[in-house]
Design an enzyme around this catalytic site. Sequence first.
Site, PDB file in Angstrom:
ATOM      1  N   GLY A  84       0.827  -1.206   0.000  1.00 26.17           N
ATOM      2  CA  GLY A  84       0.000   0.000   0.000  1.00 26.17           C
ATOM      3  C   GLY A  84       0.857   1.250   0.000  1.00 26.17           C
ATOM      4  O   GLY A  84       2.009   1.235   0.455  1.00 26.17           O
ATOM      5  N   THR A  86       0.699   5.830   0.223  1.00 23.43           N
ATOM      6  CA  THR A  86      -0.086   7.044   0.495  1.00 23.43           C
ATOM      7  C   THR A  86       0.341   8.144  -0.473  1.00 23.43           C
ATOM      8  O   THR A  86       1.513   8.217  -0.867  1.00 23.43           O
ATOM      9  CB  THR A  86       0.137   7.574   1.926  1.00 23.43           C
ATOM     10  OG1 THR A  86       1.541   7.744   2.142  1.00 23.43           O
ATOM     11  CG2 THR A  86      -0.426   6.638   2.972  1.00 23.43           C
ATOM     12  N   GLN A 141     -10.121   9.960   6.774  1.00 23.89           N
ATOM     13  CA  GLN A 141      -9.038  10.758   7.355  1.00 23.89           C
ATOM     14  C   GLN A 141      -8.832  12.014   6.518  1.00 23.89           C
ATOM     15  O   GLN A 141      -8.740  11.931   5.282  1.00 23.89           O
ATOM     16  CB  GLN A 141      -7.738   9.939   7.400  1.00 23.89           C
ATOM     17  CG  GLN A 141      -6.480  10.715   7.732  1.00 23.89           C
ATOM     18  CD  GLN A 141      -6.511  11.347   9.114  1.00 23.89           C
ATOM     19  OE1 GLN A 141      -6.982  10.751  10.080  1.00 23.89           O
ATOM     20  NE2 GLN A 141      -6.041  12.585   9.217  1.00 23.89           N
ATOM     21  N   GLN A 144      -6.897  12.286   3.040  1.00 27.25           N
ATOM     22  CA  GLN A 144      -6.778  10.947   2.451  1.00 27.25           C
ATOM     23  C   GLN A 144      -8.061  10.498   1.745  1.00 27.25           C
ATOM     24  O   GLN A 144      -8.506   9.360   1.910  1.00 27.25           O
ATOM     25  CB  GLN A 144      -6.435   9.924   3.538  1.00 27.25           C
ATOM     26  CG  GLN A 144      -5.008  10.035   4.061  1.00 27.25           C
ATOM     27  CD  GLN A 144      -4.579   8.766   4.788  1.00 27.25           C
ATOM     28  OE1 GLN A 144      -5.280   8.279   5.660  1.00 27.25           O
ATOM     29  NE2 GLN A 144      -3.424   8.243   4.417  1.00 27.25           N
ATOM     30  N   TYR A 147      -6.904   7.466  -0.307  1.00 29.05           N
ATOM     31  CA  TYR A 147      -6.508   6.304   0.511  1.00 29.05           C
ATOM     32  C   TYR A 147      -7.719   5.732   1.248  1.00 29.05           C
ATOM     33  O   TYR A 147      -7.926   4.508   1.281  1.00 29.05           O
ATOM     34  CB  TYR A 147      -5.443   6.778   1.497  1.00 29.05           C
ATOM     35  CG  TYR A 147      -4.783   5.723   2.345  1.00 29.05           C
ATOM     36  CD1 TYR A 147      -3.617   5.074   1.920  1.00 29.05           C
ATOM     37  CD2 TYR A 147      -5.280   5.406   3.612  1.00 29.05           C
ATOM     38  CE1 TYR A 147      -2.989   4.133   2.722  1.00 29.05           C
ATOM     39  CE2 TYR A 147      -4.646   4.470   4.414  1.00 29.05           C
ATOM     40  CZ  TYR A 147      -3.504   3.838   3.969  1.00 29.05           C
ATOM     41  OH  TYR A 147      -2.876   2.906   4.768  1.00 29.05           O
ATOM     42  N   LYS A 151      -9.125   1.969   0.734  1.00 23.83           N
ATOM     43  CA  LYS A 151      -9.096   1.041   1.870  1.00 23.83           C
ATOM     44  C   LYS A 151     -10.503   0.592   2.250  1.00 23.83           C
ATOM     45  O   LYS A 151     -10.703  -0.540   2.702  1.00 23.83           O
ATOM     46  CB  LYS A 151      -8.374   1.680   3.058  1.00 23.83           C
ATOM     47  CG  LYS A 151      -6.878   1.892   2.821  1.00 23.83           C
ATOM     48  CD  LYS A 151      -6.137   0.571   2.691  1.00 23.83           C
ATOM     49  CE  LYS A 151      -4.630   0.732   2.661  1.00 23.83           C
ATOM     50  NZ  LYS A 151      -3.918  -0.562   2.601  1.00 23.83           N
ATOM     51  N   GLY A 178      -4.600   0.252  12.920  1.00 23.89           N
ATOM     52  CA  GLY A 178      -4.585   1.681  13.224  1.00 23.89           C
ATOM     53  C   GLY A 178      -3.228   2.255  12.843  1.00 23.89           C
ATOM     54  O   GLY A 178      -2.580   1.781  11.903  1.00 23.89           O
ATOM     55  N   TYR A 179      -2.777   3.248  13.560  1.00 23.65           N
ATOM     56  CA  TYR A 179      -1.482   3.878  13.255  1.00 23.65           C
ATOM     57  C   TYR A 179      -0.361   3.012  13.848  1.00 23.65           C
ATOM     58  O   TYR A 179      -0.287   2.806  15.052  1.00 23.65           O
ATOM     59  CB  TYR A 179      -1.454   5.299  13.804  1.00 23.65           C
ATOM     60  CG  TYR A 179      -2.203   6.250  12.884  1.00 23.65           C
ATOM     61  CD1 TYR A 179      -1.522   7.079  11.999  1.00 23.65           C
ATOM     62  CD2 TYR A 179      -3.594   6.272  12.859  1.00 23.65           C
ATOM     63  CE1 TYR A 179      -2.206   7.922  11.128  1.00 23.65           C
ATOM     64  CE2 TYR A 179      -4.292   7.110  11.989  1.00 23.65           C
ATOM     65  CZ  TYR A 179      -3.586   7.930  11.135  1.00 23.65           C
ATOM     66  OH  TYR A 179      -4.256   8.755  10.271  1.00 23.65           O
TER      67      TYR A 179
HETATM   68  N1  CAA Z   1      -8.921  18.164  10.589  1.00 25.35           N
HETATM   69  C1  CAA Z   1      -9.214  19.438  10.271  1.00 25.35           C
HETATM   70  N2  CAA Z   1      -8.332  20.281   9.699  1.00 25.35           N
HETATM   71  C2  CAA Z   1      -7.108  19.815   9.429  1.00 25.35           C
HETATM   72  C3  CAA Z   1      -6.736  18.479   9.741  1.00 25.35           C
HETATM   73  C4  CAA Z   1      -7.696  17.666  10.343  1.00 25.35           C
HETATM   74  N3  CAA Z   1      -7.406  16.388  10.667  1.00 25.35           N
HETATM   75  N4  CAA Z   1      -5.467  18.302   9.333  1.00 25.35           N
HETATM   76  C5  CAA Z   1      -5.063  19.475   8.799  1.00 25.35           C
HETATM   77  N5  CAA Z   1      -6.051  20.375   8.882  1.00 25.35           N
HETATM   78  C6  CAA Z   1      -6.026  21.758   8.433  1.00 25.35           C
HETATM   79  C7  CAA Z   1      -4.765  22.467   8.883  1.00 25.35           C
HETATM   80  O1  CAA Z   1      -4.913  22.968  10.195  1.00 25.35           O
HETATM   81  C8  CAA Z   1      -4.668  23.571   7.860  1.00 25.35           C
HETATM   82  O2  CAA Z   1      -5.588  24.598   8.175  1.00 25.35           O
HETATM   83  P1  CAA Z   1      -5.217  26.159   7.940  1.00 25.35           P
HETATM   84  O3  CAA Z   1      -5.077  26.300   6.467  1.00 25.35           O
HETATM   85  O4  CAA Z   1      -6.411  26.869   8.490  1.00 25.35           O
HETATM   86  O5  CAA Z   1      -3.956  26.374   8.700  1.00 25.35           O
HETATM   87  C9  CAA Z   1      -5.166  22.843   6.602  1.00 25.35           C
HETATM   88  O6  CAA Z   1      -5.994  21.782   7.030  1.00 25.35           O
HETATM   89  C10 CAA Z   1      -4.006  22.141   5.883  1.00 25.35           C
HETATM   90  O7  CAA Z   1      -3.623  22.958   4.958  1.00 25.35           O
HETATM   91  P2  CAA Z   1      -2.195  22.822   4.329  1.00 25.35           P
HETATM   92  O8  CAA Z   1      -2.151  23.724   3.165  1.00 25.35           O
HETATM   93  O9  CAA Z   1      -1.141  22.945   5.390  1.00 25.35           O
HETATM   94  O10 CAA Z   1      -2.222  21.316   3.816  1.00 25.35           O
HETATM   95  P3  CAA Z   1      -1.040  20.499   3.260  1.00 25.35           P
HETATM   96  O11 CAA Z   1      -1.023  20.608   1.776  1.00 25.35           O
HETATM   97  O12 CAA Z   1       0.208  20.780   3.984  1.00 25.35           O
HETATM   98  O13 CAA Z   1      -1.511  19.007   3.586  1.00 25.35           O
HETATM   99  C11 CAA Z   1      -2.014  17.125   4.946  1.00 25.35           C
HETATM  100  C12 CAA Z   1      -1.980  18.640   4.810  1.00 25.35           C
HETATM  101  C13 CAA Z   1      -1.264  16.405   3.812  1.00 25.35           C
HETATM  102  C14 CAA Z   1      -3.423  16.587   4.945  1.00 25.35           C
HETATM  103  C15 CAA Z   1      -1.304  16.864   6.266  1.00 25.35           C
HETATM  104  O14 CAA Z   1      -2.059  17.461   7.286  1.00 25.35           O
HETATM  105  C16 CAA Z   1      -1.161  15.399   6.603  1.00 25.35           C
HETATM  106  O15 CAA Z   1      -0.241  14.757   6.141  1.00 25.35           O
HETATM  107  N6  CAA Z   1      -2.039  14.887   7.438  1.00 25.35           N
HETATM  108  C17 CAA Z   1      -1.967  13.522   7.886  1.00 25.35           C
HETATM  109  C18 CAA Z   1      -2.844  12.661   7.089  1.00 25.35           C
HETATM  110  C19 CAA Z   1      -2.742  11.282   7.664  1.00 25.35           C
HETATM  111  O16 CAA Z   1      -3.111  11.022   8.803  1.00 25.35           O
HETATM  112  N7  CAA Z   1      -2.236  10.350   6.900  1.00 25.35           N
HETATM  113  C20 CAA Z   1      -2.071   9.035   7.385  1.00 25.35           C
HETATM  114  C21 CAA Z   1      -0.779   8.525   6.864  1.00 25.35           C
HETATM  115  S1  CAA Z   1      -0.383   6.966   7.635  1.00 25.35           S
HETATM  116  C22 CAA Z   1      -1.402   5.874   6.925  1.00 25.35           C
HETATM  117  O17 CAA Z   1      -2.137   6.164   6.036  1.00 25.35           O
HETATM  118  C23 CAA Z   1      -1.354   4.499   7.477  1.00 25.35           C
HETATM  119  C24 CAA Z   1      -2.670   4.104   7.971  1.00 25.35           C
HETATM  120  O18 CAA Z   1      -3.339   3.329   7.315  1.00 25.35           O
HETATM  121  C25 CAA Z   1      -3.144   4.591   9.277  1.00 25.35           C
END
Ligand code: CAA
Length: 240
Positions: A84, A86, A141, A144, A147, A151, A178-179
């Site tokens: 998998g 991301t 999420q 995602q 993703y 999933k 989970g994570y």
């Molecule tokens: N809920 C609400 N708002 C959120 C948020 C959330 N969970 N996460 C981010 N935001 C908001 C931020 O606060 C920001 O707001 P502002 O613009 O007001 O500051 C905005 O969304 C993000 O804007 P950005 O322009 O900074 O976004 P970015 O282009 O940098 O991308 C992202 C952000 C890629 C989503 C990043 O937050 C990220 O990587 N998040 C994690 C996602 C995640 O959990 N992925 C799991 C990977 S592991 C996996 O997938 C394995 C598994 O199976 C569990």
Amino acid sequence: MSRVALVTGGSRGIGAAISIALKNAGYTVAANYAGNDEAAAKFTAETGIKTYKWSVADYDACVAGIAKVEADLGPVDVLVNNAGITRDAPFHKMTREQWKEVMDTNLSGLFNMTHPLWPGMRDRKFGRVISISSINGQKGQFGQANYSAAKAGDIGFTKALAQEGARAGITVNVICPGYIATEMVMAVPEKVRESIIATIPVGRLGEPEDIARCVVFLASDEAGFITGSTITANGGQYLT
Ligand code: CAA
């Protein structure tokens, strides 16, 4: 003779733990990988588990890769669809390429790997198909849409196929980790990761072995009555 297990994405992260756990449980294991030759060579050197390179996103490559594994080791009885990727981005920034890459690997990969193995499992009246979905296919999420959609699709795939495999002695199940402390999760920005860990009741990331143990159980003869099920292993972060 020991059963043969094929683990996609089986040389790193959760997949490596699964390959090792199955080997320790007595299976002859083949670990597929898509790109990282160095990690695969190191994995083989350390574990003695053979690695095979192809992309699960490519149907023809899967057919050829499976043929090679079966020529080397014998018919595959246990398939673990673990590979998998991301390509996280908020939806307004997500490109079609990011959508497609994730769909091709995380959802179509299950078709591409299971479809060529299915007739043999049916003929031999035994099979185990175990796919690794995600908590994010259950709850969604932020960042995602691709993703989470793929999933969630893995879960639907499992529930449908379980009904078809049942009479042929094939069980089809899915695990939603989970994570877990892998490179994939470590690539999430630290602040975001810390905020995620704060929502896990057990207070820590999971270990790859937490998931590998579920796979070994589902692969066993003792799990023959379990099919179409979704095993949730997420430290209590999301309760289904
Ligand atoms: N809920 C609400 N708002 C959120 C948020 C959330 N969970 N996460 C981010 N935001 C908001 C931020 O606060 C920001 O707001 P502002 O613009 O007001 O500051 C905005 O969304 C993000 O804007 P950005 O322009 O900074 O976004 P970015 O282009 O940098 O991308 C992202 C952000 C890629 C989503 C990043 O937050 C990220 O990587 N998040 C994690 C996602 C995640 O959990 N992925 C799991 C990977 S592991 C996996 O997938 C394995 C598994 O199976 C569990």
